[in-house]
Design a protein around this motif. Sequence first.
Motif, mmCIF file in Angstrom:
data_model
loop_
_atom_site.group_PDB
_atom_site.id
_atom_site.type_symbol
_atom_site.label_atom_id
_atom_site.label_comp_id
_atom_site.label_asym_id
_atom_site.label_seq_id
_atom_site.Cartn_x
_atom_site.Cartn_y
_atom_site.Cartn_z
ATOM 1 N N GLY A 59 34.935 -27.765 6.608
ATOM 2 C CA GLY A 59 36.279 -27.837 7.149
ATOM 3 C C GLY A 59 37.123 -26.600 6.930
ATOM 4 O O GLY A 59 38.220 -26.494 7.489
ATOM 5 N N ALA A 60 36.633 -25.644 6.143
ATOM 6 C CA ALA A 60 37.439 -24.459 5.838
ATOM 7 C C ALA A 60 37.541 -23.495 7.013
ATOM 8 O O ALA A 60 38.475 -22.688 7.068
ATOM 9 N N VAL A 61 36.607 -23.581 7.966
ATOM 10 C CA VAL A 61 36.577 -22.630 9.082
ATOM 11 C C VAL A 61 36.317 -23.358 10.395
ATOM 12 O O VAL A 61 35.455 -24.234 10.467
ATOM 13 N N SER A 62 37.054 -22.987 11.415
ATOM 14 C CA SER A 62 36.744 -23.393 12.783
ATOM 15 C C SER A 62 36.241 -22.150 13.505
ATOM 16 O O SER A 62 36.880 -21.092 13.467
ATOM 17 N N TYR A 63 35.080 -22.304 14.173
ATOM 18 C CA TYR A 63 34.401 -21.138 14.733
ATOM 19 C C TYR A 63 34.026 -21.408 16.183
ATOM 20 O O TYR A 63 33.498 -22.473 16.517
ATOM 21 N N ASP A 64 34.308 -20.446 17.049
ATOM 22 C CA ASP A 64 33.993 -20.540 18.470
ATOM 23 C C ASP A 64 32.663 -19.828 18.714
ATOM 24 O O ASP A 64 32.584 -18.600 18.588
ATOM 25 N N LEU A 65 31.634 -20.595 19.062
ATOM 26 C CA LEU A 65 30.315 -19.997 19.268
ATOM 27 C C LEU A 65 30.268 -19.111 20.509
ATOM 28 O O LEU A 65 29.492 -18.162 20.557
ATOM 29 N N ALA A 66 31.082 -19.429 21.493
ATOM 30 C CA ALA A 66 31.056 -18.632 22.725
ATOM 31 C C ALA A 66 31.541 -17.215 22.472
ATOM 32 O O ALA A 66 30.964 -16.245 22.972
ATOM 33 N N THR A 67 32.612 -17.087 21.712
ATOM 34 C CA THR A 67 33.197 -15.762 21.456
ATOM 35 C C THR A 67 32.762 -15.186 20.107
ATOM 36 O O THR A 67 33.042 -14.027 19.818
ATOM 37 N N GLU A 68 32.093 -16.032 19.294
ATOM 38 C CA GLU A 68 31.685 -15.648 17.944
ATOM 39 C C GLU A 68 32.883 -15.185 17.120
ATOM 40 O O GLU A 68 32.839 -14.174 16.429
ATOM 41 N N GLU A 69 33.943 -15.985 17.199
ATOM 42 C CA GLU A 69 35.169 -15.662 16.487
ATOM 43 C C GLU A 69 35.640 -16.849 15.653
ATOM 44 O O GLU A 69 35.492 -18.010 16.053
ATOM 45 N N VAL A 70 36.212 -16.542 14.499
ATOM 46 C CA VAL A 70 36.881 -17.551 13.683
ATOM 47 C C VAL A 70 38.230 -17.845 14.331
ATOM 48 O O VAL A 70 39.028 -16.936 14.557
ATOM 49 N N THR A 71 38.481 -19.111 14.633
ATOM 50 C CA THR A 71 39.739 -19.475 15.282
ATOM 51 C C THR A 71 40.761 -20.025 14.288
ATOM 52 O O THR A 71 41.958 -20.057 14.586
ATOM 53 N N ALA A 72 40.302 -20.471 13.116
ATOM 54 C CA ALA A 72 41.207 -20.952 12.063
ATOM 55 C C ALA A 72 40.443 -20.964 10.754
ATOM 56 O O ALA A 72 39.215 -21.140 10.741
ATOM 57 N N SER A 73 41.160 -20.760 9.658
ATOM 58 C CA SER A 73 40.483 -20.775 8.361
ATOM 59 C C SER A 73 41.442 -21.137 7.240
ATOM 60 O O SER A 73 42.661 -20.949 7.360
ATOM 61 N N HIS A 74 40.888 -21.658 6.165
ATOM 62 C CA HIS A 74 41.603 -21.924 4.912
ATOM 63 C C HIS A 74 40.838 -21.154 3.834
ATOM 64 O O HIS A 74 39.608 -21.260 3.747
ATOM 65 N N VAL A 75 41.533 -20.402 3.024
ATOM 66 C CA VAL A 75 40.847 -19.544 2.063
ATOM 67 C C VAL A 75 41.311 -19.820 0.626
ATOM 68 O O VAL A 75 42.370 -20.413 0.397
ATOM 69 N N LEU A 76 40.492 -19.375 -0.310
ATOM 70 C CA LEU A 76 40.761 -19.521 -1.737
ATOM 71 C C LEU A 76 41.313 -18.219 -2.299
ATOM 72 O O LEU A 76 40.838 -17.131 -1.949
ATOM 73 N N ASP A 77 42.282 -18.318 -3.198
ATOM 74 C CA ASP A 77 42.758 -17.109 -3.874
ATOM 75 C C ASP A 77 41.926 -16.877 -5.135
ATOM 76 O O ASP A 77 41.309 -17.797 -5.684
ATOM 77 N N TRP A 78 41.925 -15.620 -5.589
ATOM 78 C CA TRP A 78 41.061 -15.252 -6.713
ATOM 79 C C TRP A 78 41.452 -15.966 -8.007
ATOM 80 O O TRP A 78 40.579 -16.348 -8.801
#
Length: 267
Positions: A66-85
């Motif tokens: 669930g951390a990343v939404s990815y478009d296979l057609a364009t090979e692009e990340v369309t949304a993401s949730h990330v962790l801080d260090w």
Amino acid sequence: MRLIASDIDGTILGHDGLISQRTVEAFAGAAAAGVDIVFVTGRPPRWLDPIREQIGHTGTVICSNGAVSYDLATEEVTASHVLDWDTVAQVRAIVTELAPEPYFALESLTGFHVEDGFFGNRTAGAGLVPGALTPGMADGGIIKMLAILHSGNADEFLNLVRPGVASLMTVTHSAPDMALLEMGPLGVNKAVTLAQYAAARGIDAADVVAFGDMPNDIEMLSWAGAGYAMASGHPDALAAAALQAPRFELDGVAQVIESRLAALRLA
């Protein structure tokens, strides 16, 4: 049935890396009937070739639990949730205190980083050189933290560390044969991102059919109007789902899709 959301590994994809022809045809039939299809996986974007090559999917894949939404057609990340260090470092310290000899890895939007010892006796992936995990890796957008023990199993490891890290990260597992935990941004799981995907298309949970087999599928199976745990799946997934699909080896997902498409044609 307006949307099918399916896990990949152990649900439609075997250890041999293959998806059965019956399953491929079932998804094709659903798409031809106008059903939206999204794959929802613990896999990162870099590891989606089976879906692209065998099913021909060119739409969205919800990755990294669930951390990343990815478009296979364009090979692009369309949304993401990330962790801080700081959170990564804090969780690492807690897990190290609770468990004997854990090793860690970080999945980021720009690569996979593993520390020495993470693979144990297993062979590291081609071109992957283990090394120290450093704060600069957060610049690449850390989407998942992995922790592994080279003894025991994932259920025991999860039960040991989850109380200590649950206020900092979402922690789950999808490893049937190793003590490997998957930790991601707090409050993010497959169901959260799938619900957002469905809402953006005007699709209610009641019209979603979901398939999964492991603990990282629990929230998704509970959220979907028709959540099917694979009969060959983890006991916790089976307990969370209202419905059960036949075993993976019997093309359980294909059987359910075929039956539901037949019912739609008769409606």
